[in-house]
Design a protein around this motif. Structure first.
Motif, short mmCIF file in Angstrom:
data_model
loop_
_atom_site.label_atom_id
_atom_site.label_comp_id
_atom_site.label_asym_id
_atom_site.label_seq_id
_atom_site.Cartn_x
_atom_site.Cartn_y
_atom_site.Cartn_z
N LEU A 56 -0.41 -9.48 -9.88
CA LEU A 56 0.06 -8.30 -10.54
C LEU A 56 0.45 -7.06 -9.80
O LEU A 56 1.68 -6.50 -9.96
CB LEU A 56 -0.80 -7.94 -11.70
CG LEU A 56 -0.35 -6.85 -12.92
CD1 LEU A 56 0.95 -7.23 -13.42
CD2 LEU A 56 -1.57 -6.40 -13.91
N PRO A 57 -0.42 -6.51 -8.93
CA PRO A 57 0.03 -5.16 -8.23
C PRO A 57 1.36 -5.63 -7.26
O PRO A 57 2.27 -4.78 -6.99
CB PRO A 57 -1.11 -4.97 -7.09
CG PRO A 57 -2.06 -6.06 -7.31
CD PRO A 57 -1.74 -6.78 -8.89
N GLN A 58 1.53 -7.06 -6.87
CA GLN A 58 2.72 -7.59 -5.99
C GLN A 58 3.93 -7.44 -6.96
O GLN A 58 4.77 -6.92 -6.46
CB GLN A 58 2.59 -9.06 -5.70
CG GLN A 58 3.80 -9.71 -5.14
CD GLN A 58 3.89 -9.69 -3.54
OE1 GLN A 58 3.20 -8.78 -2.74
NE2 GLN A 58 4.90 -10.43 -2.89
N GLY A 59 3.90 -7.96 -8.08
CA GLY A 59 4.67 -7.72 -9.12
C GLY A 59 5.11 -6.23 -9.45
O GLY A 59 6.74 -5.87 -9.63
N VAL A 60 4.40 -5.43 -9.41
CA VAL A 60 4.49 -4.01 -10.00
C VAL A 60 5.26 -3.36 -8.59
O VAL A 60 6.54 -2.69 -8.81
CB VAL A 60 3.38 -3.32 -10.01
CG1 VAL A 60 3.61 -1.67 -10.10
CG2 VAL A 60 2.60 -3.72 -11.45
N LEU A 61 4.80 -3.61 -7.32
CA LEU A 61 5.51 -3.17 -6.31
C LEU A 61 6.93 -3.56 -6.31
O LEU A 61 7.92 -3.02 -5.94
CB LEU A 61 4.82 -3.43 -4.85
CG LEU A 61 3.50 -2.77 -5.00
CD1 LEU A 61 2.59 -3.41 -3.74
CD2 LEU A 61 3.65 -1.13 -4.56
N LEU A 62 6.97 -4.78 -6.45
CA LEU A 62 8.58 -5.61 -6.47
C LEU A 62 9.67 -4.91 -7.36
O LEU A 62 10.57 -4.65 -7.17
CB LEU A 62 8.42 -7.07 -6.70
CG LEU A 62 7.88 -7.89 -5.45
CD1 LEU A 62 7.71 -9.31 -5.61
CD2 LEU A 62 8.83 -7.77 -4.18
N THR A 237 1.88 12.69 -14.41
CA THR A 237 1.26 11.56 -14.20
C THR A 237 0.52 11.68 -12.78
O THR A 237 0.62 12.59 -12.28
CB THR A 237 2.28 10.18 -14.02
OG1 THR A 237 1.34 9.08 -14.09
CG2 THR A 237 3.13 10.39 -13.09
N ASN A 238 0.05 10.59 -12.49
CA ASN A 238 -0.87 10.90 -10.95
C ASN A 238 -0.25 10.24 -9.90
O ASN A 238 1.15 10.17 -9.73
CB ASN A 238 -2.09 9.79 -11.08
CG ASN A 238 -1.61 8.26 -11.50
OD1 ASN A 238 -1.04 7.77 -10.37
ND2 ASN A 238 -2.12 7.51 -12.44
N ARG A 239 -0.57 10.66 -8.61
CA ARG A 239 0.06 10.46 -7.29
C ARG A 239 0.34 9.08 -7.02
O ARG A 239 1.52 8.63 -6.41
CB ARG A 239 -0.79 10.77 -6.28
CG ARG A 239 -1.01 12.53 -6.29
CD ARG A 239 -1.65 12.89 -4.95
NE ARG A 239 -1.97 14.33 -5.11
CZ ARG A 239 -2.36 15.17 -4.10
NH1 ARG A 239 -3.20 14.59 -3.16
NH2 ARG A 239 -2.72 16.46 -4.32
N ILE A 240 -0.35 7.87 -7.71
CA ILE A 240 0.01 6.41 -7.21
C ILE A 240 1.21 6.39 -8.00
O ILE A 240 2.24 5.61 -7.51
CB ILE A 240 -1.10 5.88 -7.52
CG1 ILE A 240 -2.29 6.20 -6.95
CG2 ILE A 240 -0.69 4.41 -7.80
CD1 ILE A 240 -3.55 5.58 -7.33
N VAL A 241 1.45 6.82 -9.30
CA VAL A 241 2.59 6.33 -9.98
C VAL A 241 4.03 7.11 -9.44
O VAL A 241 5.08 6.58 -9.26
CB VAL A 241 2.40 6.75 -11.48
CG1 VAL A 241 3.97 6.47 -12.25
CG2 VAL A 241 1.52 5.83 -12.19
N ARG A 242 3.61 8.21 -9.14
CA ARG A 242 4.86 9.32 -8.54
C ARG A 242 5.19 8.31 -7.12
O ARG A 242 6.31 8.37 -6.80
CB ARG A 242 4.35 10.37 -8.38
CG ARG A 242 4.37 11.31 -9.78
CD ARG A 242 4.43 12.93 -9.32
NE ARG A 242 3.22 13.18 -8.54
CZ ARG A 242 2.22 13.70 -9.08
NH1 ARG A 242 1.82 13.77 -10.23
NH2 ARG A 242 1.02 14.04 -8.08
N PHE A 243 4.22 7.80 -6.51
CA PHE A 243 4.64 7.37 -5.24
C PHE A 243 5.22 6.16 -5.46
O PHE A 243 6.56 5.80 -4.59
CB PHE A 243 3.47 7.03 -4.38
CG PHE A 243 3.71 6.15 -3.09
CD1 PHE A 243 3.97 6.85 -1.87
CD2 PHE A 243 3.53 4.83 -3.06
CE1 PHE A 243 4.29 6.13 -0.75
CE2 PHE A 243 3.81 4.21 -1.79
CZ PHE A 243 4.06 4.67 -0.69
N VAL A 244 4.80 5.12 -6.31
CA VAL A 244 5.52 3.84 -6.35
C VAL A 244 6.89 4.11 -7.02
O VAL A 244 7.84 3.28 -6.72
CB VAL A 244 4.59 3.05 -7.28
CG1 VAL A 244 5.29 1.86 -7.89
CG2 VAL A 244 3.30 2.42 -6.65
N ALA A 245 7.12 5.22 -7.86
CA ALA A 245 8.28 5.43 -8.54
C ALA A 245 9.23 6.31 -7.57
O ALA A 245 10.15 7.08 -8.27
CB ALA A 245 8.20 5.88 -10.08
#
Length: 300
Positions: A56-62, A237-245
């Protein structure tokens, strides 16, 4: 104050600083992203203990490579122009998003944001208005079906959308054909090894609903008006979401001043926060509000 008046009111030195691109900032962010993606990929490929939990985290990152591809259409993640184009093309491959086509599709979206008929993201259709259509949207099926159709039409059919310039049709056709060849080769590789299934196909299918929900928050429940501070949503939102997006939860800011690179959007938020009309305190709040807004429908 609408977005035009707000941007016009910025001091010249602030406006110049906000628009300053940086190869270093872009490469740092990209390197961090690739480290995470490499770690999940290695864990799946080597089948470390509990490796299925990494799918799942692999998919989110992709699937969230979409946000980098999106930034590259604006030529803002990096100062060097060819680097924006090269990265944009490369990160679009895992998500079946032809980059040249997407650049003009997305520019039209910026021109006609949330316009019921002219915004190509809407395609003349409303966003999900009942719970069944919301579930179908979140599944990612309309996206994959739509991209398959775009690739086929660009490769073999007519390229006739009014926002796609004729001078780019040849490039779009070549791009679509190359992507189709890559996907055929990938499909054939599954006959030899299931590795791509675990590293790519299953992860992007599982990750797509998270991207769909994120994208729905960008303009869902926002009015169809010309003011970008109102027709686009900033989600806190949090830093993790902002980083990924790539900081795109600052979406009203991005639409108000799309020439601002991702790493300057928090600074732009300092100028816009008192004028934002559409905001949510997190994606769970937006989702709750959206679900309440849709009509009930029987599944029987």
């Amino acid at each position: 104050m609408d977005h035009r008046a707000l941007i016009a009111s910025l001091p010249p030195e602030a406006k110049d600083q906000l628009q300053r691109r940086s190869d270093a900032a872009g490469m740092r962010h990209l390197l961090g992203y690739l480290v995470l993606l490499s770690a999940t990929s290695a864990g799946i490929a080597w089948r470390v203990p509990l490796w299925p939990a990494l799918i799942l985290p692999q998919g989110v990152l992709l699937v969230f490579l979409f946000t980098l591809s999106h930034e590259c259409t604006h030529k803002t993640p990096f100062k060097t122009g060819w680097l924006n184009d090269a990265v944009g093309h490369l990160v679009s491959v895992p998500i079946a998003l032809p980059f040249t086509w997407f650049r003009y599709f997305h520019l039209a979206h910026h021109k006609w944001t949330n316009h019921p008929e002219k915004d190509p993201e809407l395609g003349g259709k409303p966003r999900p208005q009942d719970r069944l259509s919301l579930l179908i949207y979140l599944s990612g099926w309309p996206y994959w079906k739509g991209m398959a159709l775009v690739l086929y039409q660009n490769a073999f059919g007519r390229i006739d959308a009014p926002y796609l310039p004729a001078r780019q049709h040849t490039a779009m056709r070549a791009e679509a054909r190359l992507l189709l060849i890559l996907y055929v080769v990938a499909a054939l590789s599954l006959l030899l090894s299931p590795l791509l299934f675990w590293l790519w196909i299953l992860p992007v299918l599982l990750g797509q609903p998270f991207l769909r929900l994120y994208l729905l928050a960008e303009h869902g429940l926002c009015p169809p008006v010309a003011n970008m501070l109102e027709n686009s949503r900033t989600t806190f939102t949090n830093r993790i979401v902002r980083f990924v997006a790539w900081n795109m939860p600052y979406h009203a800011e991005h639409h108000a001043f799309p020439n601002v690179p991702f790493h300057q959007l928090p600074a732009l938020h300092g100028w816009t926060r008192d004028h934002l009309k559409s905001t949510s305190d997190g994606y769970s709040q937006f989702t709750s509000n959206y679900v309440r807004s849709v009509k009930r429908q029987s599944f029987s």
